[in-house]
Design a protein around this motif. Sequence first.
Motif, PDB file in Angstrom:
ATOM      1  N   LEU A  35      16.447  37.883  85.483  1.00 37.00           N
ATOM      2  CA  LEU A  35      16.030  37.779  86.021  1.00 37.00           C
ATOM      3  C   LEU A  35      15.697  36.274  86.382  1.00 37.00           C
ATOM      4  O   LEU A  35      15.549  35.627  88.040  1.00 37.00           O
ATOM      5  CB  LEU A  35      13.914  37.787  85.176  1.00 37.00           C
ATOM      6  CG  LEU A  35      13.595  39.267  85.458  1.00 37.00           C
ATOM      7  CD1 LEU A  35      12.329  39.224  84.432  1.00 37.00           C
ATOM      8  CD2 LEU A  35      13.575  40.145  86.582  1.00 37.00           C
ATOM      9  N   VAL A  36      16.148  35.679  85.966  1.00 38.42           N
ATOM     10  CA  VAL A  36      16.617  33.416  86.168  1.00 38.42           C
ATOM     11  C   VAL A  36      17.470  33.621  87.098  1.00 38.42           C
ATOM     12  O   VAL A  36      17.253  32.434  87.846  1.00 38.42           O
ATOM     13  CB  VAL A  36      16.868  33.612  84.705  1.00 38.42           C
ATOM     14  CG1 VAL A  36      16.953  31.837  85.118  1.00 38.42           C
ATOM     15  CG2 VAL A  36      15.546  33.288  84.053  1.00 38.42           C
ATOM     16  N   MET A  37      18.874  35.103  87.053  1.00 33.82           N
ATOM     17  CA  MET A  37      19.209  34.763  87.915  1.00 33.82           C
ATOM     18  C   MET A  37      18.781  35.290  89.808  1.00 33.82           C
ATOM     19  O   MET A  37      19.037  34.495  90.302  1.00 33.82           O
ATOM     20  CB  MET A  37      20.993  35.659  87.639  1.00 33.82           C
ATOM     21  CG  MET A  37      21.339  34.909  86.514  1.00 33.82           C
ATOM     22  SD  MET A  37      21.592  33.054  86.876  1.00 33.82           S
ATOM     23  CE  MET A  37      23.054  33.705  88.676  1.00 33.82           C
ATOM     24  N   VAL A  38      18.117  35.845  89.354  1.00 34.94           N
ATOM     25  CA  VAL A  38      17.096  36.487  90.410  1.00 34.94           C
ATOM     26  C   VAL A  38      16.569  35.127  90.496  1.00 34.94           C
ATOM     27  O   VAL A  38      16.311  35.118  93.070  1.00 34.94           O
ATOM     28  CB  VAL A  38      15.822  37.807  90.148  1.00 34.94           C
ATOM     29  CG1 VAL A  38      15.588  37.681  91.268  1.00 34.94           C
ATOM     30  CG2 VAL A  38      16.403  38.959  89.763  1.00 34.94           C
ATOM     31  N   ALA A  39      15.340  34.710  90.650  1.00 34.09           N
ATOM     32  CA  ALA A  39      14.842  33.414  90.803  1.00 34.09           C
ATOM     33  C   ALA A  39      16.563  32.131  91.765  1.00 34.09           C
ATOM     34  O   ALA A  39      15.486  31.573  92.551  1.00 34.09           O
ATOM     35  CB  ALA A  39      13.845  32.840  89.920  1.00 34.09           C
ATOM     36  N   ARG A  40      17.455  31.669  91.272  1.00 34.58           N
ATOM     37  CA  ARG A  40      18.169  31.019  91.160  1.00 34.58           C
ATOM     38  C   ARG A  40      18.799  31.359  92.736  1.00 34.58           C
ATOM     39  O   ARG A  40      18.547  30.755  93.467  1.00 34.58           O
ATOM     40  CB  ARG A  40      19.018  30.560  90.051  1.00 34.58           C
ATOM     41  CG  ARG A  40      20.456  30.003  90.474  1.00 34.58           C
ATOM     42  CD  ARG A  40      20.645  30.116  89.130  1.00 34.58           C
ATOM     43  NE  ARG A  40      20.491  29.074  88.139  1.00 34.58           N
ATOM     44  CZ  ARG A  40      20.914  28.819  86.670  1.00 34.58           C
ATOM     45  NH1 ARG A  40      22.102  28.819  86.837  1.00 34.58           N
ATOM     46  NH2 ARG A  40      20.559  27.897  85.192  1.00 34.58           N
ATOM     47  N   PRO A  46      21.223  35.684  98.904  1.00 35.46           N
ATOM     48  CA  PRO A  46      19.973  37.063  99.047  1.00 35.46           C
ATOM     49  C   PRO A  46      20.892  38.610  97.887  1.00 35.46           C
ATOM     50  O   PRO A  46      20.082  39.387  97.274  1.00 35.46           O
ATOM     51  CB  PRO A  46      19.361  37.208  99.789  1.00 35.46           C
ATOM     52  CG  PRO A  46      20.197  36.471 100.855  1.00 35.46           C
ATOM     53  CD  PRO A  46      20.661  35.160  99.883  1.00 35.46           C
ATOM     54  N   GLU A  47      22.195  38.485  98.415  1.00 33.33           N
ATOM     55  CA  GLU A  47      22.819  39.722  97.743  1.00 33.33           C
ATOM     56  C   GLU A  47      23.244  39.931  96.798  1.00 33.33           C
ATOM     57  O   GLU A  47      23.154  40.324  95.717  1.00 33.33           O
ATOM     58  CB  GLU A  47      24.016  39.727  98.796  1.00 33.33           C
ATOM     59  CG  GLU A  47      23.737  39.769 100.030  1.00 33.33           C
ATOM     60  CD  GLU A  47      25.266  40.215 100.516  1.00 33.33           C
ATOM     61  OE1 GLU A  47      26.093  40.540 100.018  1.00 33.33           O
ATOM     62  OE2 GLU A  47      25.317  41.108 102.216  1.00 33.33           O
ATOM     63  N   GLY A  48      23.565  38.615  95.628  1.00 31.30           N
ATOM     64  CA  GLY A  48      23.816  38.246  94.467  1.00 31.30           C
ATOM     65  C   GLY A  48      22.335  38.673  93.937  1.00 31.30           C
ATOM     66  O   GLY A  48      22.690  38.734  92.678  1.00 31.30           O
ATOM     67  N   ALA A  49      21.250  37.768  94.235  1.00 38.14           N
ATOM     68  CA  ALA A  49      19.701  37.632  93.750  1.00 38.14           C
ATOM     69  C   ALA A  49      20.068  39.196  93.595  1.00 38.14           C
ATOM     70  O   ALA A  49      19.006  40.027  92.495  1.00 38.14           O
ATOM     71  CB  ALA A  49      18.910  37.069  94.366  1.00 38.14           C
TER      72      ALA A  49
END
Length: 270
Positions: A35-40, A46-49
Amino acid sequence: MPIPEDVTGEEIDKDVRQELQSLPKTLADDVAKNLVMVARLIDEDPEGAYGYSRVALRLASRVAAVREAAGFAAYANQKYSEALAEFRAARRMTGNVDLWPVMADCERGLGRPEKALDMAGAPEVHKLDKAGQVEMRLVAAGARRDMDQLDAAIVTLQSPELASNSVQPWTARLRYAYADALLAAGRADEAREWFAKAVEADKDGSTDASDRLAEMDGVEFVDVLDDSEADQAGDGEPQIPSAAADDADDTDDETVDEDKVDEAVKDDKD
């Protein structure tokens, strides 16, 4: 997907952390890191998230915060059907109406502006906080524009929040949307005034209001260094930024008072 060493999972909001306490500790830590990586990444990559959100979803699909994060990651990638499904799931789990505006915007993304307008008139809107109500107004105005109802979009955006001189987190975006709608309707002079108002409120660069204003004023940005000077600038002392960049920040801060907005509201409604 790999998690950088500097990500511990402790960076997430305490309310989300509390939600994850229903999971075994090791699993909760893994979900938190994703979830931290999504926010980061959601703004810059956005594809990485989205990839990290899918991992979190696979690990803990019954956690509302995970479904919400997956929804926003899908939304950032214009996967509106998927985003809407995740937002609906999160809402069912929590009963919270905070996601109502972005759910309506997903309907717009799916080519259903009429559905978005129906949602703008639903009882859930009255349960939103002020920021949520402004967001819903922006979505509704966008839906009107999707339907080529420019005058209706302008009227939709006219509100006490637009007329207020106080600057709130939503102020720049609201003024920008109003200016853009005015410009689309051929009301260029009024549009320029509101782009200038948007620039005043946009301290964090959340819109391109300054660029739009400069474009309307016929300002062109050029590099003041020629190639040889640019090569020299690469060596030695750091160079002062181009004066053209400063000029962009010094656009006319012309203001519009509340009486003028009230007159505009009256004229449009007439």
